[in-house]
Design a protein around this motif. Structure first.
Motif, PDB file in Angstrom:
ATOM      1  N   ILE A   1       0.569  -1.396  -0.044  1.00 43.50           N
ATOM      2  CA  ILE A   1      -0.254   0.333  -0.375  1.00 43.50           C
ATOM      3  C   ILE A   1       1.224   0.892   0.520  1.00 43.50           C
ATOM      4  O   ILE A   1       0.241   2.180  -0.722  1.00 43.50           O
ATOM      5  CB  ILE A   1      -1.029  -0.208   1.424  1.00 43.50           C
ATOM      6  CG1 ILE A   1      -1.631  -0.738   1.245  1.00 43.50           C
ATOM      7  CG2 ILE A   1      -1.679   1.358   1.458  1.00 43.50           C
ATOM      8  CD1 ILE A   1      -2.972  -1.580   2.431  1.00 43.50           C
TER       9      ILE A   1
ATOM     10  N   TYR B   1      -5.924   4.098  -2.991  1.00 40.58           N
ATOM     11  CA  TYR B   1      -5.983   2.725  -2.784  1.00 40.58           C
ATOM     12  C   TYR B   1      -7.759   1.862  -1.371  1.00 40.58           C
ATOM     13  O   TYR B   1      -8.015   2.091  -0.426  1.00 40.58           O
ATOM     14  CB  TYR B   1      -5.021   2.213  -2.094  1.00 40.58           C
ATOM     15  CG  TYR B   1      -4.625   0.912  -1.476  1.00 40.58           C
ATOM     16  CD1 TYR B   1      -2.493   0.786  -2.896  1.00 40.58           C
ATOM     17  CD2 TYR B   1      -4.812  -0.130  -1.096  1.00 40.58           C
ATOM     18  CE1 TYR B   1      -2.787  -0.656  -2.376  1.00 40.58           C
ATOM     19  CE2 TYR B   1      -4.555  -1.562  -1.705  1.00 40.58           C
ATOM     20  CZ  TYR B   1      -3.490  -1.560  -1.982  1.00 40.58           C
ATOM     21  OH  TYR B   1      -2.678  -3.035  -2.165  1.00 40.58           O
TER      22      TYR B   1
ATOM     23  N   ALA C   1      -6.167   0.399   3.951  1.00 46.18           N
ATOM     24  CA  ALA C   1      -5.136   1.385   3.653  1.00 46.18           C
ATOM     25  C   ALA C   1      -5.081   2.752   4.079  1.00 46.18           C
ATOM     26  O   ALA C   1      -4.078   3.228   4.499  1.00 46.18           O
ATOM     27  CB  ALA C   1      -5.447   1.869   1.855  1.00 46.18           C
TER      28      ALA C   1
END
Length: 228
Positions: free
Chosen positions: A89, A100, A129
């Motif tokens: 991430i 994300y 995320a």
């Protein structure tokens, strides 16, 4: 309302079809292309110039992380994936992703809103995320170290006379990538990678990968010989 064109890049054809069907329910969104890997995504992006790219992380061939630095130069990229690892991430965001989203953590309306906001530079994150990003920010307690490392890298590129492409490849070597992975990440052949490495080793006065990495990261001085 202005219409937005979307390219979907995902290794799973069922997921691609589902996303395309969902996006086409919105009057202001057009799915103009679908790709099964990073290389195809880059080719189709150059051909169709989408307003937004939805990009998976894990795909056969060239994966999403490898393709990301090239894609973000052409269009806003929104990561849409099952990959929940904090390291991935953070890497995706550092490489330029504009958001994300982890599958299972967003609704259809969340996705449509994220796609519409991507060209405006408004990032969207699902809980996994957002948590990874917050943890990374809290753990980065030594920003001066990051600045020092960046300064050292720039200094070395000048000292050794590496081109921008050679700097890119040397960084990938230092990260532990194989020639095959470097070729995929840079969209060049393994033979071209080897040619670059030969020139890099000559400039760094190094005979091995480990020696070149040591010189590049500043743990060895240029002009000091050593073979390992």
């Amino acid at each position: 309302m202005a219409r937005l064109s979307v390219l979907i890049a995902d290794g799973n054809p069922v997921i691609r079809a589902g996303l395309a069907a969902l996006l086409r329910t919105a009057e202001d969104l057009d799915v103009i292309a679908q790709a099964g890997d990073g290389r195809e995504a880059l080719s189709l992006t150059r051909r169709h110039a989408p307003d937004v790219i939805l990009l998976d992380v894990r795909m056969p061939g060239v994966d999403g992380i490898s393709a990301l630095p090239h894609l973000v130069q052409l269009a806003p990229v929104l990561m849409l994936t099952y990959s929940r690892e904090a390291e991935i991430i953070c890497e995706a965001l550092l490489l330029g992703a504009g958001g994300y989203l982890v599958h299972g953590e967003f609704t259809a309306d969340d996705l449509l809103r994220a796609v519409r906001d991507a060209p405006l530079g408004r990032p969207h994150f699902t809980p996994t995320a957002a948590s990874a990003l917050l943890t990374e920010l809290r753990s980065s307690s030594h920003p001066q170290r990051v600045v020092a490392q960046s300064s050292e890298r720039m200094h070395n590129s000048v000292v050794f006379g590496l081109s921008s492409r050679e700097v890119e490849i040397m960084d990938l070597i230092a990260s532990g990538m194989s020639n095959q992975r470097i070729a995929a990440a840079c969209f060049i052949s393994e033979k071209t990678v080897k040619n670059h490495i030969n020139r890099i080793f000559a400039k760094l006065q190094s005979a091995t990968r480990s020696e070149a990495i040591a010189r590049w990261l500043g743990t060895a001085r240029p002009g000091v010989t050593g073979h390992g």
